[in-house]
Design a protein around this motif. Structure first.
Motif, mmCIF file in Angstrom:
data_model
loop_
_atom_site.group_PDB
_atom_site.id
_atom_site.type_symbol
_atom_site.label_atom_id
_atom_site.label_comp_id
_atom_site.label_asym_id
_atom_site.label_seq_id
_atom_site.Cartn_x
_atom_site.Cartn_y
_atom_site.Cartn_z
ATOM 1 N N MET A 17 74.993 61.094 70.389
ATOM 2 C CA MET A 17 73.836 61.430 69.583
ATOM 3 C C MET A 17 74.334 61.977 68.245
ATOM 4 O O MET A 17 75.270 62.776 68.193
ATOM 5 N N THR A 18 73.722 61.543 67.154
ATOM 6 C CA THR A 18 74.131 61.984 65.826
ATOM 7 C C THR A 18 73.152 63.023 65.314
ATOM 8 O O THR A 18 71.931 62.863 65.427
ATOM 9 N N VAL A 19 73.690 64.106 64.746
ATOM 10 C CA VAL A 19 72.858 65.140 64.150
ATOM 11 C C VAL A 19 73.123 65.197 62.650
ATOM 12 O O VAL A 19 74.157 64.739 62.163
ATOM 13 N N ARG A 20 72.164 65.759 61.927
ATOM 14 C CA ARG A 20 72.297 65.962 60.481
ATOM 15 C C ARG A 20 72.594 67.444 60.259
ATOM 16 O O ARG A 20 71.749 68.299 60.557
ATOM 17 N N ARG A 21 73.766 67.745 59.753
ATOM 18 C CA ARG A 21 74.196 69.137 59.583
ATOM 19 C C ARG A 21 74.044 69.533 58.125
ATOM 20 O O ARG A 21 74.663 68.950 57.239
ATOM 21 N N THR A 22 73.225 70.559 57.882
ATOM 22 C CA THR A 22 73.014 71.032 56.510
ATOM 23 C C THR A 22 73.627 72.404 56.264
ATOM 24 O O THR A 22 73.713 72.851 55.114
ATOM 25 N N LEU A 23 74.032 73.094 57.298
ATOM 26 C CA LEU A 23 74.696 74.389 57.168
ATOM 27 C C LEU A 23 75.684 74.520 58.317
ATOM 28 O O LEU A 23 75.324 74.187 59.454
ATOM 29 N N PRO A 24 76.942 74.966 58.062
ATOM 30 C CA PRO A 24 77.492 75.400 56.779
ATOM 31 C C PRO A 24 77.946 74.227 55.918
ATOM 32 O O PRO A 24 78.164 73.130 56.423
ATOM 33 N N GLN A 25 78.074 74.499 54.630
ATOM 34 C CA GLN A 25 78.633 73.539 53.694
ATOM 35 C C GLN A 25 79.613 74.269 52.776
ATOM 36 O O GLN A 25 79.624 75.503 52.726
ATOM 37 N N ARG A 26 80.370 73.490 52.038
ATOM 38 C CA ARG A 26 81.355 74.083 51.136
ATOM 39 C C ARG A 26 80.691 75.052 50.155
ATOM 40 O O ARG A 26 81.213 76.127 49.853
ATOM 41 N N GLN A 27 79.504 74.660 49.651
ATOM 42 C CA GLN A 27 78.870 75.482 48.626
ATOM 43 C C GLN A 27 78.020 76.608 49.194
ATOM 44 O O GLN A 27 77.597 77.495 48.452
ATOM 45 N N ARG A 28 77.753 76.606 50.514
ATOM 46 C CA ARG A 28 76.976 77.698 51.107
ATOM 47 C C ARG A 28 77.257 77.762 52.604
ATOM 48 O O ARG A 28 77.146 76.760 53.309
ATOM 49 N N GLU A 209 66.510 67.442 53.596
ATOM 50 C CA GLU A 209 67.191 68.350 52.673
ATOM 51 C C GLU A 209 66.878 69.803 53.029
ATOM 52 O O GLU A 209 65.812 70.124 53.557
ATOM 53 N N LEU A 210 67.834 70.683 52.695
ATOM 54 C CA LEU A 210 67.679 72.122 52.889
ATOM 55 C C LEU A 210 67.716 72.780 51.521
ATOM 56 O O LEU A 210 68.730 72.694 50.812
ATOM 57 N N GLY A 211 66.621 73.417 51.159
ATOM 58 C CA GLY A 211 66.558 74.099 49.874
ATOM 59 C C GLY A 211 66.828 75.582 50.043
ATOM 60 O O GLY A 211 66.257 76.223 50.926
ATOM 61 N N TYR A 212 67.717 76.119 49.204
ATOM 62 C CA TYR A 212 68.063 77.540 49.248
ATOM 63 C C TYR A 212 67.373 78.266 48.100
ATOM 64 O O TYR A 212 67.477 77.857 46.931
ATOM 65 N N VAL A 213 66.674 79.363 48.430
ATOM 66 C CA VAL A 213 65.957 80.165 47.443
ATOM 67 C C VAL A 213 66.533 81.580 47.469
ATOM 68 O O VAL A 213 66.566 82.221 48.528
ATOM 69 N N GLU A 214 66.964 82.073 46.325
ATOM 70 C CA GLU A 214 67.570 83.398 46.237
ATOM 71 C C GLU A 214 66.549 84.496 46.523
ATOM 72 O O GLU A 214 65.338 84.298 46.370
ATOM 73 N N PRO A 215 67.034 85.684 46.925
ATOM 74 C CA PRO A 215 66.121 86.824 47.086
ATOM 75 C C PRO A 215 65.463 87.190 45.759
ATOM 76 O O PRO A 215 65.922 86.814 44.682
ATOM 77 N N GLY A 216 64.375 87.970 45.867
ATOM 78 C CA GLY A 216 63.738 88.490 44.665
ATOM 79 C C GLY A 216 62.270 88.178 44.533
ATOM 80 O O GLY A 216 61.536 88.903 43.850
ATOM 81 N N SER A 217 61.796 87.103 45.171
ATOM 82 C CA SER A 217 60.390 86.725 45.057
ATOM 83 C C SER A 217 59.570 87.312 46.196
ATOM 84 O O SER A 217 60.057 87.464 47.314
ATOM 85 N N THR A 218 58.315 87.619 45.911
ATOM 86 C CA THR A 218 57.385 88.087 46.945
ATOM 87 C C THR A 218 56.504 86.967 47.480
ATOM 88 O O THR A 218 55.798 87.150 48.466
ATOM 89 N N THR A 219 56.570 85.807 46.830
ATOM 90 C CA THR A 219 55.747 84.660 47.230
ATOM 91 C C THR A 219 56.564 83.380 47.130
ATOM 92 O O THR A 219 57.289 83.181 46.152
ATOM 93 N N LEU A 220 56.436 82.538 48.144
ATOM 94 C CA LEU A 220 57.023 81.197 48.117
ATOM 95 C C LEU A 220 55.880 80.199 48.044
ATOM 96 O O LEU A 220 55.051 80.133 48.959
ATOM 97 N N VAL A 221 55.825 79.436 46.951
ATOM 98 C CA VAL A 221 54.746 78.463 46.766
ATOM 99 C C VAL A 221 55.225 77.091 47.235
ATOM 100 O O VAL A 221 56.244 76.579 46.756
#
Length: 301
Positions: A17-28, A209-221
């Motif tokens: 069975m093949t899986v799609r691995r988005t974490l960990p990666q070199r950049q994160r 795709e996996l999107g990374y959002v930095e801390p600091g926001s009180t709302t995710l739109v």
């Protein structure tokens, strides 16, 4: 937003069975304590062979199993025998050491879901193994529905035990739906798109795709460009470096080497100082692969 693309990883042998691995990666390497994200399916079991993962060990982490379609049978060395079903979370705490197996059930024709890991903080890495199951009640609004399996979101709170501040939820969005999700500004966030496509703020994020959002926001739109299912993962930045190799998480090379040696001692000599085996498992446990010829490097901040 940083966008992480998946890479395909086979689980098992030739008929794997093949899986799609988005974490960990070199950049994160981490999003909060989330350190491993595998996303798979929908796979027809007759073609893929389904999930066949014989007993194997873990240390220093929690596994989080979440299904969209199908069913998986779980056994572990702490005596738990359970099933993973769609919309129900199974969380296993490895702590100082556990072994478990996972098999898709005979009645499963399509398998589709995510397998996730959480790194345990230093003070909890040697905790006793444990297992929890929770079926979250859905919460909904105009054009959306959510199931919160870890932490708190949108008025729903999961009772499942975590050892750092965390968030885990599935969101279903109708085409064109817009939702402003209140989030903890101390959390960094990951948005994993299972199906469809979404705008995170005003930035596009597509299927797998996996999107990374930095801390600091009180709302995710979030705005769904088509019918969309996604996982929202988050937590306070972990703040500790880890070494992750095979199924072990430690803090340095020597610790992981010791975990591997303890597992092999269990298999070869019956040494139960750290690991036991699941009872009545149908398959023999997996041996650890050889260690690389170089020292393992730490990941994280």
């Amino acid at each position: 937003m940083q966008v992480l693309e998946p890479r395909d990883v086979p689980l098992g042998g030739l008929r794997s069975m093949t899986v799609r691995r988005t974490l960990p990666q070199r950049q994160r390497s981490l999003i909060g304590a989330w350190c491993f994200v595998d996303h798979y399916g929908p796979d027809e079991v007759d073609a893929s062979g389904g999930m066949v993962v014989p007993p194997h060990p873990h240390t220093g982490l929690q596994t989080v199993s979440w299904l969209f379609t199908g069913e998986i049978e779980h056994r572990d060395s702490a005596g738990h025998h359970a099933f993973v079903r769609p919309g129900e979370v199974n969380l296993m705490t490895a702590g100082r050491g556990i072994s478990h197996s996972e098999y898709s059930t005979p009645g499963t024709t399509t398998l589709h879901g995510a397998q996730l890991w959480l790194a345990l903080p230093d003070g909890r890495r040697e905790t006793d193994p444990a297992f929890e199951h929770h079926a979250p009640e859905p919460v909904s609004g105009e054009g959306w529905e959510a199931r919160v399996f870890l932490g708190s979101l949108l008025g729903s709170t999961s009772p499942v035990t975590t050892h750092t501040p965390l968030l885990g939820a599935e969101l279903l969005l109708d085409a064109g739906a817009r939702i402003e999700v209140p989030v903890d500004p101390a959390h960094e966030l990951g948005v994993l798109v299972d199906s469809g496509a979404v705008l995170v703020g005003d930035e596009p994020l597509g299927k797998d795709e996996l999107g990374y959002v930095e801390p600091g926001s009180t709302t995710l739109v979030l705005v769904a460009r088509e019918p969309t299912r996604l996982l929202l993962l988050g937590g306070e930045p972990f703040g500790e470096k880890i070494v992750m190799w095979w199924n072990f998480i430690g803090r340095d090379h020597d610790e992981v080497v010791a975990h591997r040696a303890a597992w092999e001692a269990r298999l070869e000599a019956g040494d139960t100082a750290r690991f036991e085996l699941p009872a009545d498992d149908p398959l023999a446990p997996l041996h650890a692969p050889p260690l690389p010829g170089v020292r393992l490097r730490t990941r994280g901040p």
